[in-house]
Each structure stands twice: as C-alpha cells, then as structure tokens.
Design an enzyme around this catalytic site. Structure first.
Site, mmCIF file in Angstrom:
data_model
loop_
_atom_site.group_PDB
_atom_site.id
_atom_site.type_symbol
_atom_site.label_atom_id
_atom_site.label_comp_id
_atom_site.label_asym_id
_atom_site.label_seq_id
_atom_site.Cartn_x
_atom_site.Cartn_y
_atom_site.Cartn_z
ATOM 1 N N GLU A 197 0.859 -1.164 0.000
ATOM 2 C CA GLU A 197 0.000 0.000 0.000
ATOM 3 C C GLU A 197 0.906 1.228 0.000
ATOM 4 O O GLU A 197 1.096 1.875 -0.994
ATOM 5 C CB GLU A 197 -0.832 -0.123 1.278
ATOM 6 C CG GLU A 197 -1.869 0.889 1.487
ATOM 7 C CD GLU A 197 -2.384 0.751 2.910
ATOM 8 O OE1 GLU A 197 -3.273 -0.055 3.153
ATOM 9 O OE2 GLU A 197 -1.875 1.469 3.792
ATOM 10 N N ASN A 256 -4.434 6.051 14.904
ATOM 11 C CA ASN A 256 -4.469 6.522 13.514
ATOM 12 C C ASN A 256 -5.710 6.023 12.770
ATOM 13 O O ASN A 256 -6.402 6.792 12.119
ATOM 14 C CB ASN A 256 -3.232 6.030 12.762
ATOM 15 C CG ASN A 256 -1.940 6.494 13.402
ATOM 16 O OD1 ASN A 256 -1.858 7.605 13.919
ATOM 17 N ND2 ASN A 256 -0.927 5.642 13.401
HETATM 18 C C1 LIG Z 1 0.033 0.526 15.358
HETATM 19 C C2 LIG Z 1 0.829 1.738 14.943
HETATM 20 C C3 LIG Z 1 0.296 2.979 15.650
HETATM 21 C C4 LIG Z 1 2.300 1.508 15.306
HETATM 22 O O1 LIG Z 1 3.075 2.545 14.821
HETATM 23 P P1 LIG Z 1 4.687 2.465 14.856
HETATM 24 O O2 LIG Z 1 5.190 3.765 14.420
HETATM 25 O O3 LIG Z 1 5.145 1.311 14.059
HETATM 26 O O4 LIG Z 1 4.957 2.017 16.352
HETATM 27 P P2 LIG Z 1 5.512 2.692 17.649
HETATM 28 O O5 LIG Z 1 6.137 1.566 18.406
HETATM 29 O O6 LIG Z 1 6.312 3.899 17.355
HETATM 30 O O7 LIG Z 1 4.184 3.082 18.425
HETATM 31 C C5 LIG Z 1 3.493 4.261 18.187
HETATM 32 C C6 LIG Z 1 3.007 4.829 19.521
HETATM 33 O O8 LIG Z 1 2.067 3.905 20.108
HETATM 34 C C7 LIG Z 1 2.440 3.642 21.454
HETATM 35 N N1 LIG Z 1 1.991 2.285 21.784
HETATM 36 C C8 LIG Z 1 2.451 1.134 21.268
HETATM 37 N N2 LIG Z 1 1.803 0.111 21.827
HETATM 38 C C9 LIG Z 1 0.901 0.622 22.688
HETATM 39 C C10 LIG Z 1 -0.078 0.048 23.547
HETATM 40 N N3 LIG Z 1 -0.266 -1.278 23.606
HETATM 41 N N4 LIG Z 1 -0.838 0.855 24.309
HETATM 42 C C11 LIG Z 1 -0.657 2.200 24.259
HETATM 43 N N5 LIG Z 1 0.245 2.791 23.445
HETATM 44 C C12 LIG Z 1 1.022 2.008 22.670
HETATM 45 C C13 LIG Z 1 3.923 3.792 21.451
HETATM 46 O O9 LIG Z 1 4.386 3.999 22.761
HETATM 47 C C14 LIG Z 1 4.101 4.997 20.567
HETATM 48 O O10 LIG Z 1 3.748 6.111 21.325
HETATM 49 P P3 LIG Z 1 4.447 7.541 21.080
HETATM 50 O O11 LIG Z 1 3.970 7.941 19.701
HETATM 51 O O12 LIG Z 1 3.888 8.356 22.189
HETATM 52 O O13 LIG Z 1 5.896 7.268 21.146
HETATM 53 C C15 LIG Z 1 0.733 1.950 13.385
HETATM 54 O O14 LIG Z 1 1.355 0.879 12.741
HETATM 55 C C16 LIG Z 1 -0.704 2.024 12.916
HETATM 56 O O15 LIG Z 1 -1.349 3.065 12.989
HETATM 57 N N6 LIG Z 1 -1.243 0.887 12.416
HETATM 58 C C17 LIG Z 1 -2.619 0.805 11.989
HETATM 59 C C18 LIG Z 1 -2.738 0.992 10.502
HETATM 60 C C19 LIG Z 1 -2.054 -0.071 9.731
HETATM 61 O O16 LIG Z 1 -1.638 -1.088 10.252
HETATM 62 N N7 LIG Z 1 -1.932 0.107 8.442
HETATM 63 C C20 LIG Z 1 -1.306 -0.947 7.661
HETATM 64 C C21 LIG Z 1 -1.527 -0.834 6.280
HETATM 65 S S1 LIG Z 1 -0.622 0.616 5.750
#
Ligand SMILES: CC(C)(COP(=O)(O)OP(=O)(O)OC[C@H]1O[C@@H](n2cnc3c(N)ncnc32)[C@H](O)[C@@H]1OP(=O)(O)O)[C@@H](O)C(=O)NCCC(=O)NCCS
Ligand SMILES: CC(C)(COP(=O)(O)OP(=O)(O)OC[C@H]1O[C@@H](n2cnc3c(N)ncnc32)[C@H](O)[C@@H]1OP(=O)(O)O)[C@@H](O)C(=O)NCCC(=O)NCCS
Lengths: 501, 501
Positions: free
Chosen positions: B290, B380
């Site tokens: 994507e 997100n």
């Molecule tokens: C899940 C998602 C937020 C992880 O993002 P990332 O940048 O890889 O991961 P990070 O480890 O930096 O985590 C992002 C934030 O979530 C927080 N976090 C992670 N796990 C958590 C949990 N279980 N509970 C609360 N917060 C959590 C982290 O602490 C971090 O916080 P910060 O921004 O304050 O530092 C992101 O992948 C997402 O939005 N996914 C949903 C959409 C998707 O999967 N699309 C895929 C097709 S494109």
C-alpha cells in the site's frame, strides 16, 4: 447383479467395495480425516458410525475436518466416544459443544472459505483420508456429490487416500446440480470466472485420482432434517424492519428494485427473516448463499426468487418431503458449489451481495459476536458469516434484542467476543428496528443503536453506560471496569437487568 | 508565457486557473470534499491551506475524505480551525487525533479499500468537490497523479466538481508510474484482470469529465517527509524472528524461496522489519503493498526486491533526497495504483500475499488491536491492515512486547479493541519470538503466545490469568471481571505491572 453397482460407472472401481467396518479400520490413531458434510447435508455417515463402534474396542484419536456441521448425530457420538482431538471448521452439536467448552476437543473456528486454502497450502492436515458421500461415480471417474459440496473437492484432491460412501437414499436427480471448481495453487492463480450466481465454471462432479480410492462403502441413510423453528411474530417484525431498510435503499437509488444477490445465514432467525421477502414488493431475486434453507424454496415456489446458488441444501422434515418429491421443479434454478466458491471473497465483493446473518449479541459501537456465549462458551462457530460480512456490499446482522426470556440483553456495552468488527458491520436489526451504521463515527453509531435496536427494559441502563463513558472521553468511549460487567452479572445473578433503584 | 502552462496540455482547461483562495471560497458550509493524499504523499496542499485561512473570517464545517493520512500539517490545521465535521478514512496527526478523541470530529475508520465502494455506492458523500494534486493534465484530459493515487480516481469520477492542484515541486519523472483502474459498478462487474504485481490494467492517469473541472490551482510545496524511526536493536531482533518463521515455511514446502508478494504496513516497526530482509537469503522479492516506505527502496537498491506495487511513496527526508535525485533507477520497477486496487480483497487473495502489519496490542487468543489506545483513544486508524490481514495468505502482526518503558504490556488478557479477530491472525511477532497460531484452538494459541511473545516481566501475571480462566472453563477461557483490568490499572496506576507479592 447388485443393482447398486450401476452407481459405479467406472467399473474398475467396483472391486473396491468394502464394509464400513473395514474402511473404518484403516483410520489409525493420530490421523487427520476430511469428511463430506455441510450443515447436516451430504455428510458421510457409514464410516463415521463404524469408527464410533470401533472406539468401544480400541482407544484412538483423530483430527476431523468437515465442510461445516454434521447431521446424523455423528458429532455427538464422536464427542461421546472421545475420538476427536481437533475439530474444524464448524459444528452445531450439543455434545460436541460441551466437549469443546471443557477443553477436551481442540476446536478451530475457521472462516468457511479458509479451510480449503489451509488444506491446499499444507497448514491443516496433511489429511490421511477423505471420506466423501457421493451419489455415484461417472465413467470418467467424477464423484457426484449429494446434497452438499462443502469441502469435498479439496479433501478428495489433497488427502492421501479416499473412501467413498455411495448413498442410495439420496435422490438421483441431484446429479447435474453441482458445479465443482478448485482455484489454482497460489502463485499461478487466474481470476475466478464467475460473474453471476447462475454461472457454471467447473465440472458436474469431483475429479479423483482413482489410485487414491482405497474403498467404496454402501450407505442408505437419509440426511437429518434441520431443527429450524418456523417464523414467529417477532421474526415477522424483524423481517419488516429489514424490508423497510431495503426499501429505503431502493428509494435512495443505492439498490435496484430486484436487489443484488442475497445471502442468508444459518439458523431460525435468518431463515425467518428471509421468509419475510415473500410478502414484499421485491421480485426477480437471486441468492448467492451458503446453506439453502426452507425459506429459499418458498421464494422459488412463489416466483419471487429466480435462482439460488449455495453449497448445501438443508431442510426441515416437512420441506424435505415436499421439495425432494418434486425436485424436478427446482433443478434448473439451483446450483451447489464448493464452499470455497460460495463463500469466496473475490466473488462476494464482485457480486455486491446483500448478506444477512444472525448475531448472538452486538455492542453499542456495532461489534458483533456470532460465536461465544458470554465471551467464553462456543456456540457453533463463525461459519461463513465473516466471509460474507466482510466482503458483502451490505453486511446485515439480525438478532432478537433479548435472549433467555429477557434475562440477557443482546445489545451490550462491549461484545464479549468479537467476530465481526465495527469496520465490517453495516446494518443491525432487532424486533425494535434497524440501525444503519454505515459511515458513522462510533458515538453516532451508539446513538442509532440505542434509539432503534435495544429492548426498552435495557435502554436506560445502556444509555446510562454510554453517558458515563462519554464523560470519560475517547473516540470509542468506554468505562473499562464496567465494559464486560453485564456478562459477569448474568453469570452471577442469572440476569443482566439491573434492579431499578 | 507562463512555463507552468505546459503542464496543462488540454489547452481548453488553461483558462480555468484560479488562486487557491478563490477555489477555497467555493467550498461551502456543510459540503463534503474528497482530497488527494495517502500517508503524506500527493496531498492537495494549496486549497486546504486557503480553507484554513478562510476559517479565520467565517465559520463553516465540512466533511473531509482522503486517501489516507495527510502531510503538510493540514489535518492539524483543519482540527485547530475547527472546520471538520466528519473525517474518513484515516489520519495520523496529533491535533486531529485530539479533536477525534474529544468527540469534536466524527471520525469514521474505514478499511482503506472500502471508501471507494462507499463513494461510488452513494453511502459516503455525495462529494461536492474533489481536490486533487496532479503533475499535469494530458491532451486527452488525463490527470497525472503525483506521489500517490489513493482515492483520487474515485473522488474525481464521483464528485460533482473538481479542483486540480498542479504541483510543480513534484518530479516530472513520476509520469508513467501510475496505473489507474476503477472497477465497474456493482451489478456488472468483471474480474479484475490483475494476476501479478507487475500487471498494468488501467490508464496512466485519471480520466476526468472536463466540464466538472471548476478550477486549477498552482502549487509548489513538496510532500512532507515521513517521521519514521530507523531500525533499532529491538526491531532487528523482531526481523530475525520473522525471517526464522519464513525460513521455516520454505523448509516445510509451504512457501517458495522467493516468497509470495509482500505487503508491509505503515510505521517504524513494519518498515524496520521489512528492512530485515536485506540481510536474508531471500531473493527475487516482489511487493504488492500500500505505502512504499524507505525499506522498499533499500530492497530495490540491493537487488533483493525486483518490483514494488503500491498506492503511495512515503519517504523520510534523507531517502526523499536520495531516491528522487535518482528516480530513473526505480521507475521501471514501480507502479502506483488506486488504493482500492492495492488493497483489493480479490487481488490480495489471488496473489497469496504475505502481509506484515503493526499491532498496538494483541491478546492471549490472538485478537489484534491496531487502533485504540486502552480501548478508547484512536491512534491513527485501521488503514489497510484489515484489507490485507483478512485476505492475505499469511497475516503477520508485529509489535514490541511492551510500550511506554515497560509500563504497558502489548500482550493482554483481552484486547481492549479488536480490529483483527482471532479468525484473521496467523502469526504474531515480538522481540521475544514468534507465535504461529494458524489452525490452533484458542487454548493452544494462548500457550504459544505465552511461551514466545510475552515480555518476561509480564509472563507470570498473564500465565496466572490464563490458569484462572481455564479453571472457569469455556472454549476461550476468560475471567470476565478481570479481562480488561490491565488497561484500567494502567489508567489508574500508570503501569500494567502488578507488584510482586
Ligand atoms: C500501530 C501503529 C500505531 C504503530 O506505529 P509504529 O510507528 O510502528 O509504532 P511505535 O512503536 O512507534 O508506536 C506508536 C506509539 O504507540 C504507542 N503504543 C504502542 N503500543 C501501545 C499500547 N499497547 N498501548 C498504548 N500505546 C502504545 C507507542 O508507545 C508509541 O507512542 P508515542 O507515539 O507516544 O511514542 C501503526 O502501525 C498504525 O497506525 N497501524 C494501523 C494501521 C495499519 O496497520 N496500516 C497498515 C496498512 S498501511
Ligand atoms: C447465532 C446463532 C447461534 C443463532 O441461531 P438461531 O437459531 O438463529 O437463533 P436462536 O435465537 O434460536 O438462538 C440460539 C440459542 O442462542 C441463545 N442466545 C441468543 N442470544 C444469546 C446471547 N446474547 N447470549 C446467550 N445466549 C444467546 C438462544 O437463547 C438460543 O438458546 P437455546 O438454543 O438454548 O434456545 C446462529 O445463527 C449461528 O451459529 N451463527 C454463526 C454462524 C453463521 O452466522 N453462519 C452464517 C453463514 S451460514
């Protein structure tokens, strides 16, 4: 000559006839078997029953894969005999259910379109035996299925050996009804060339490698009838709400007057709701469904429905008699397909289905539980509801607003198990109305569900929960400490209803 | 002559040039608009910024649909200006997030393949305006997209009017990269004729009804770079576990050495894990993804990956400079498609993708939360993770085992929000190992997850929960009163960790 031998037109196979007991003796401890059968239709009966008998003499355990639920009491007897280690992908027997819920049987609740992928891909199995009920075997070695196709094709293609049960109690006129197609292996797949429920894309039977046919068994036991409840006053009202929704879509120009192909789920409620279309203005209907229940035949009889595609025919006793005595009337308007095709995401999305399935419960935000009573006890399984719900143009879930004489609210703060997420659920229907939650934010959804679906006795306490959740904030507001408390209360007090103060 | 006019080869349209302010003035209170833009790539920038300016003088609110997240601070400024009533299908801006979580903006979290269906089907919208960033307009009236295709095609086809932003800061060499295809309306759909990530099935730009083009605006603002974190020691270990899993699948004969096409999700963790393939034995890789992030270009540079199909190119600052200065090196190995096609269930199932997405948390039984912090606060959105997870051959979810310096366990008794159900999740990876939960019953899954994924600090308390849940019985054992208590405890005490006695 034994008249029955005419069923085996590929005469070289006639010498493979054995007794059910002999065939059962080939199934060894630790093996995995794939049985024909889908919602009580077309299940292998003789060898499974012989297996149960053998269990009295000798302990063994096997993994049992099927199309969907078996009839003929087989799952129950399997459970009683303790011969099943793993069971997939669906069941609906009370004894098997107990064995699953006590942890004795490891049940894997697959999407019904998934099992074939996993068998073909080497994730489920390898299958030592496929045991397939058939009407007969053609000269070219095609197995003609009976009242279901289910997973029989993929089991026959991928199991190491095959046992065929030729069932002489099944109607010979079923021949010609089936359309057997297996997608190519991953990596070299072409589009599935089906663009209408009427299309035929495969063969009239299941091709088999005859060298794998280890035995052929005679069988003359009919399918078990479905225990479906007839429509009642409440389901009539629910059907009315569904029709009101569909009518609104036609008026808004989002659906045509003859509707997209319909799918309707297993069980009494889905059947009753489909039945409601009989008294509607909708005409020229087509079904692209999984199990074809009583209501489908009423729709065909009335001329409201012109065609029905499914994977199995599962009827109540009175319908069985009526339909199978006049099967010629229906034959040209029916096709049975492998469940991988009846439930295939590619086809469901392409055809733009309207899909109607039954929920056990759903929550304020539209998450649906189809499988787990109080979040822990398996009822039947997700079946095809996820295949259809996720990919349909309209994913509609129906349920009465309460169960167990009002002691359970089927609309709860937080679904105790989630089979269909808020992203996949479009419309919810109870006897109080319908909530169209498409393209709404969670708080907007909650308001519609509260206004239209909840039983009035439970509305105040659900509204109270929602108000307090909103006070805490969040995109999907919850009071986490209370989110599952209604279920805990039911287990403790026998009711979810809070006493009025 | 203004050199920029050469971008508008259909000269009749040259007279439609207006200022961004003028175009913004056409957007009235209550309208719905569809903006180009997907994970910060190819977003319309000039008109949205002019809209924010207008909000200082005049109150209004609109519904905003996009491809996915916007860059350029637009979502944040929209939120601050308070001009958004409804927002869909995805965002990743901290100010917009706050507005959503306070209930000020009604956010609808769509599967990214769903929005196009809803716009075409009249469920989302009707859209008053599509505002689309383009490189230019061909003589035949094709809009050439820039760094994303996203939902631009469906917006342009179905909005009542169109505003085009021609962005002169975008590389002209992007022309030829896009493959624009829109499925037929439901009811007359043919199979989508794509059988390999390399196939081109559409046009090089978006056909538009030129009578709908109300204005064309100049723009010279570059895309915002992605704030992605580079791989670190922990993500390297996670990548190692993923590779070990894939290697095992090849050894078992379930995957080929060059793997099925890969999809890799948004964010730092998914990028880092994909990066891990660089140092692996796998070769001849293809991506059907994507968003194409940094790691994809490293894989192309190294020759490990031969081709990448996506809907957007989203790079960090250093990668942007490197890649766009040498874009000729990549052009023939890339294609950008509408997100409806990059994420289409039909294609994902056909190609048999290996899909890798990031979870916020998952539970004992394999249910995954991708969106809601503590079950209530939107991060997100689900993005494409459900499109891919549900239909992929292998749905892999990765996450570190803890967050917030160990105060949160990302493996919990019961996921506080469920985006991907137990039926859809195949493999879970943390820095402690991987759990392959395919074809396992819930209790079997729990054992693998406990053994392989949970952080050692949290293992005793999760094991304790599981033991007590089993004592209560059920197919999916739970202690309902405690199922969400870890999240409640975190909110109360700032940690999920129980003090040792
Ligand atoms: C899940 C998602 C937020 C992880 O993002 P990332 O940048 O890889 O991961 P990070 O480890 O930096 O985590 C992002 C934030 O979530 C927080 N976090 C992670 N796990 C958590 C949990 N279980 N509970 C609360 N917060 C959590 C982290 O602490 C971090 O916080 P910060 O921004 O304050 O530092 C992101 O992948 C997402 O939005 N996914 C949903 C959409 C998707 O999967 N699309 C895929 C097709 S494109
Ligand atoms: C959900 C499902 C069990 C409903 O079946 P049904 O026959 O239409 O519905 P009923 O109202 O008779 O409910 C069945 C039982 O569940 C009970 N029940 C219903 N809602 C309940 C709830 N929220 N909590 C606990 N029990 C509940 C009923 O009381 C009834 O119990 P009983 O058997 O002891 O009388 C059934 O549709 C199913 O298994 N669905 C999942 C599979 C599926 O949808 N497949 C579709 C593609 S074929």
């Amino acid at each position: 000559m034994d008249q029955r031998l005419e069923r085996i037109k590929l005469t070289a196979l006639q010498e493979r006839i054995v007794s059910a007991e002999q065939a059962a003796s080939w199934i060894k401890d630790g093996m995995a078997v794939g049985l024909s059968g889908f919602t009580r239709a077309g299940d292998a009966k003789a060898v499974p029953n012989a297996l149960v008998k053998r269990a009295h003499e000798e302990p063994f355990q096997i993994d049992v894969y099927t199309g969907a639920s078996l009839g003929s009491g087989i799952d129950g007897r399997f459970a009683q005999a303790g011969i099943v280690r793993k069971r997939a992908p669906y069941q609906s027997d009370s004894l098997m259910r107990s064995a699953i819920n006590s942890g004795k049987v490891q049940f894997v609740d697959h999407h019904l379109s998934q099992t074939a992928e996993w068998v073909r891909g080497g994730v489920a199995g390898p299958l030592d035996f496929a045991i397939i009920e058939a009407l007969g075997i053609t000269q070219d070695g095609l197995l003609i299925p009976t009242t279901s196709v289910g997973n029989s094709m993929v089991f026959a293609h991928h199991a190491k050996q095959i046992i065929i049960e030729i069932n002489t109690a099944q109607l010979l006129e079923l021949e010609g009804l089936h359309d057997c197609y297996e997608p190519q292996a991953v990596g070299s797949r072409q589009p599935i060339p089906l663009v209408s429920p009427r299309d035929r894309i495969g063969t009239k039977g299941i091709s088999v490698d005859t060298s794998k046919v280890k035995g052929i068994v005679w069988n003359d036991q009919a399918d078990s009838p479905s225990p479906i409840e007839p429509p009642d006053a409440e389901t009539d009202i629910m059907a009315g709400h569904l029709l009101a929704f569909l009518r609104g879509e036609v008026q808004a120009g989002r659906l045509n007057q003859n509707l997209p192909p319909l799918q309707s789920g297993v069980g009494s409620v889905a059947n009753a709701v489909l039945h409601g279309l009989l008294d509607s203005e909708f005409e020229g209907l087509e079904l692209y469904s999984e199990v074809l229940q009583d209501a489908v035949f009423d729709l065909l009889d009335s001329g409201k429905a012109l065609f029905a595609s499914g994977s199995a025919i599962t009827l109540s006793q009175p319908y069985m008699e009526r339909i199978y005595q006049n099967f010629g009337r229906y034959r040209d308007r029916l096709v049975l397909r492998p469940q991988e095709i009846s439930n295939h995401p590619e086809i469901i999305r392409r055809l733009g289905l309207v899909s109607i399935n039954t929920a056990l419960e759903f929550d304020l935000y539209g998450n649906v539980n189809s499988t787990h009573v109080s979040g822990t006890k398996m009822m039947n399984g997700i079946g095809g509801s996820g295949d259809f719900g996720r990919n349909a143009q309209l994913a509609i879930f129906v349920t009465k607003s309460t169960a167990k004489n009002g002691r359970i609210s089927c609309i709860v703060p937080f679904a105790s198990h989630i089979d269909h997420t808020e992203h996949d659920v479009d419309v919810l229907v109870t006897e109080h109305g319908f909530a169209d939650i498409r393209n709404l934010a969670p708080r907007e959804r909650a308001e519609r569900i509260l206004a239209n679906c909840v039983h009035p006795e439970y509305r105040p306490q659900l509204q109270d929960y929602f108000n307090r959740a909103i006070a805490q904030g969040g995109h999907t507001p919850h009071v986490l400490d209370e989110a599952l408390s209604w279920h805990a209360k039911y287990m403790r007090d026998g009711t979810m209803l809070k006493k009025s103060p």
